[in-house]
Design an enzyme around this catalytic site. Structure first.
Site, mmCIF file in Angstrom:
data_model
loop_
_atom_site.group_PDB
_atom_site.id
_atom_site.type_symbol
_atom_site.label_atom_id
_atom_site.label_comp_id
_atom_site.label_asym_id
_atom_site.label_seq_id
_atom_site.Cartn_x
_atom_site.Cartn_y
_atom_site.Cartn_z
ATOM 1 N N TYR A 25 -15.081 18.068 -16.337
ATOM 2 C CA TYR A 25 -15.442 16.660 -16.247
ATOM 3 C C TYR A 25 -16.578 16.484 -15.238
ATOM 4 O O TYR A 25 -16.472 16.866 -14.073
ATOM 5 C CB TYR A 25 -14.227 15.828 -15.847
ATOM 6 C CG TYR A 25 -14.516 14.348 -15.845
ATOM 7 C CD1 TYR A 25 -14.887 13.703 -17.010
ATOM 8 C CD2 TYR A 25 -14.422 13.610 -14.679
ATOM 9 C CE1 TYR A 25 -15.158 12.347 -17.012
ATOM 10 C CE2 TYR A 25 -14.691 12.247 -14.675
ATOM 11 C CZ TYR A 25 -15.058 11.628 -15.849
ATOM 12 O OH TYR A 25 -15.335 10.289 -15.845
ATOM 13 N N ARG A 48 0.831 -1.218 0.000
ATOM 14 C CA ARG A 48 0.000 0.000 0.000
ATOM 15 C C ARG A 48 0.859 1.258 0.000
ATOM 16 O O ARG A 48 0.467 2.307 -0.486
ATOM 17 C CB ARG A 48 -0.972 -0.006 1.186
ATOM 18 C CG ARG A 48 -1.865 1.221 1.249
ATOM 19 C CD ARG A 48 -3.191 1.030 2.016
ATOM 20 N NE ARG A 48 -3.113 0.178 3.171
ATOM 21 C CZ ARG A 48 -2.572 0.523 4.348
ATOM 22 N NH1 ARG A 48 -2.066 1.719 4.520
ATOM 23 N NH2 ARG A 48 -2.547 -0.344 5.335
ATOM 24 N N LYS A 105 -7.199 7.335 -20.331
ATOM 25 C CA LYS A 105 -7.495 7.815 -21.684
ATOM 26 C C LYS A 105 -6.247 7.667 -22.559
ATOM 27 O O LYS A 105 -5.739 6.574 -22.685
ATOM 28 C CB LYS A 105 -8.020 9.251 -21.601
ATOM 29 C CG LYS A 105 -9.059 9.485 -20.481
ATOM 30 C CD LYS A 105 -10.360 8.775 -20.726
ATOM 31 C CE LYS A 105 -11.311 8.779 -19.533
ATOM 32 N NZ LYS A 105 -11.506 10.048 -18.836
ATOM 33 N N ASP A 154 -6.567 19.924 -14.783
ATOM 34 C CA ASP A 154 -6.884 18.583 -15.277
ATOM 35 C C ASP A 154 -6.358 18.496 -16.707
ATOM 36 O O ASP A 154 -6.894 19.124 -17.619
ATOM 37 C CB ASP A 154 -8.395 18.329 -15.205
ATOM 38 C CG ASP A 154 -8.763 16.892 -15.582
ATOM 39 O OD1 ASP A 154 -8.050 16.297 -16.425
ATOM 40 O OD2 ASP A 154 -9.761 16.369 -15.054
HETATM 41 C C1 PLP Z 1 -12.039 10.403 -17.588
HETATM 42 C C2 PLP Z 1 -11.709 11.710 -16.947
HETATM 43 C C3 PLP Z 1 -11.511 11.803 -15.573
HETATM 44 C C4 PLP Z 1 -11.710 10.621 -14.643
HETATM 45 O O1 PLP Z 1 -10.809 9.610 -14.897
HETATM 46 P P1 PLP Z 1 -11.097 8.046 -14.539
HETATM 47 O O2 PLP Z 1 -9.799 7.411 -14.867
HETATM 48 O O3 PLP Z 1 -12.233 7.609 -15.401
HETATM 49 O O4 PLP Z 1 -11.443 7.999 -13.103
HETATM 50 C C5 PLP Z 1 -11.157 13.039 -15.056
HETATM 51 N N1 PLP Z 1 -11.031 14.128 -15.836
HETATM 52 C C6 PLP Z 1 -11.234 14.076 -17.156
HETATM 53 C C7 PLP Z 1 -11.090 15.313 -17.973
HETATM 54 C C8 PLP Z 1 -11.582 12.870 -17.763
HETATM 55 O O5 PLP Z 1 -11.801 12.836 -19.074
#
Ligand code: PLP
Length: 380
Positions: free
Chosen positions: A111, A59, A206, A181
């Site tokens: 998001y 962890r 992504k 982000d």
């Molecule tokens: C997909 C996404 C997230 C969240 O990510 P996960 O890996 O699905 O938890 C946060 N911010 C943006 C802009 C995203 O496209």
């Protein structure tokens, strides 16, 4: 074309070289290029009188995370802390930084789940939340008294862009920390830390991991003390990535430069093919010269990625398009090898019913453009 065969004056290799080599294992005869995942809960402890080993319980940390954190940290230009998803990265960051009564500035078009998390899980702290659209205007005094400003650029799904350097300067003058982000851009597309942000946070599910087979996220920060606080918060909360997931993402990272190049070329070709198409309105791609966000994007982005957003006339038109297309799959993610399309309103995102985010994959450009224009022609 100028080809440089060595790092630049600042010691930086090019994007492709760094993607291939970052965080790889030392050259040891008989050893692999990328060390395999180390899957263990406890590790052997040091004996009496021996110095403590770095790893003692999974962890707290392990070699597989550290290899990927080194790689992403190098690309981001900061100290990287890995999380099991983008939302785990965002939620751990917000929980660490925000205290009862703090003010948080959020994009109103960012998001959707991040905004849901703030409303559902952080509201109990008695936060003041100010929501501002990414494209602005960012009114005078909007950062006054704020503890944290979370920007998202390009925003998901609208693909609006804000000026990170200018907003970071204003937010810092008001005494706020600035997080960006950076999911849509990836570190190859945009470097929030070098643009003046304190924190770059992203979903690596992504484009960064890029193969639609893993969830992962990270936070990168310039301040090593904040990185240590994030690591400690991760260890306490127990929201940790699996070593195998981290290894898969590291394996995928090697081709990020190549994948983004093809995706951006495909997005550019699709933008051209869709511009002026009678079934398509509100077409957005920050890489296009005529896009409202292009000027701001061109100033701060190193490349524009493969995600386009547009509107089809109805839910039925989106369904018909998907039924007709042989290459574009319905999926609520983006940035992967496969071209995909997501109708955002189905998830409760407050956008028009027919608004779709199309993620251009790594298919051949002519095949993808032919498939998409063919599927659109069948709507008429
Ligand atoms: C997909 C996404 C997230 C969240 O990510 P996960 O890996 O699905 O938890 C946060 N911010 C943006 C802009 C995203 O496209």
């Amino acid at each position: 074309m100028v080809v440089t065969a060595s790092p630049d004056a600042a010691g930086h290799w090019g994007d492709g070289t760094r993607c291939v080599h970052s965080g790889q294992a030392d050259r040891v005869a008989g050893g692999p290029f990328l060390a395999g995942p180390v899957i263990a809960a406890p590790y052997h402890l040091a004996g009496p009188g021996e110095p403590p080993a770095q790893d003692f319980y999974g962890r707290g940390g392990n070699p597989t995370w550290r290899a990927l954190e080194d790689a992403i940290g190098e690309l981001d230009g900061g100290h990287c802390v890995l999380f099991p998803s983008g939302m785990a990265a965002i939620s751990t960051l917000l929980r660490l930084l925000l205290r009862a009564g703090d003010t948080l500035v959020l994009p109103s078009d960012g998001y959707f789940v991040a905004r849901q998390f703030v409303a559902a899980d952080l509201a109990a702290l008695g936060l003041t939340v100010r929501e501002v659209p990414t494209a602005g205007p960012w009114p005078e005094g909007v950062f006054d008294g704020a503890r944290l400003v979370l920007l998202e650029t390009p925003s998901n799904p609208g693909l609006d862009v804000c000026d990170i350097a200018a907003l970071a300067e204003r937010a810092h003058e008001a005494g706020a920390l600035v997080a960006v982000d950076n999911t849509t851009a990836t570190p190859l597309g945009q470097l929030p830390l070098s643009l003046g942000a304190d924190i770059s946070v992203a979903s690596d599910t992504k484009a960064l991991a890029g193969h639609s087979d893993v969830l992962l996220g990270h936070v990168s920060v310039a301040d090593s003390a904040l990185a240590e606080e994030l690591r400690a918060a991760r260890t306490r909360a127990g929201s940790i990535p699996g070593p195998f997931e981290a290894w898969l993402a590291h394996r995928g990272l090697g081709t990020l430069d190549l994948r983004l190049a093809r995706q951006a070329a495909n997005a550019a070709a699709l933008h051209e093919a869709l511009s002026g198409h009678p079934a398509v309105t509100g077409l957005r791609w920050p890489g296009a010269a005529e896009d409202p966000a292009h000027e701001a994007a061109a100033r701060q982005m190193r490349r524009f990625g493969g995600v386009l957003t547009f509107e089809l006339p109805s839910v039925a038109a989106v369904d018909a398009f998907l039924a007709e297309s042989r290459l574009v799959v319905a999926a609520t993610s983006f940035g992967g090898l496969h071209s995909s399309l997501d109708r955002r309103a189905q998830w409760g995102d407050p956008v028009p019913e027919g608004l779709v985010r199309l993620s251009a994959g790594c298919e051949d450009t002519a095949d993808l453009v032919g498939d998409v224009t063919g599927a659109l022609a069948a709507l008429a």
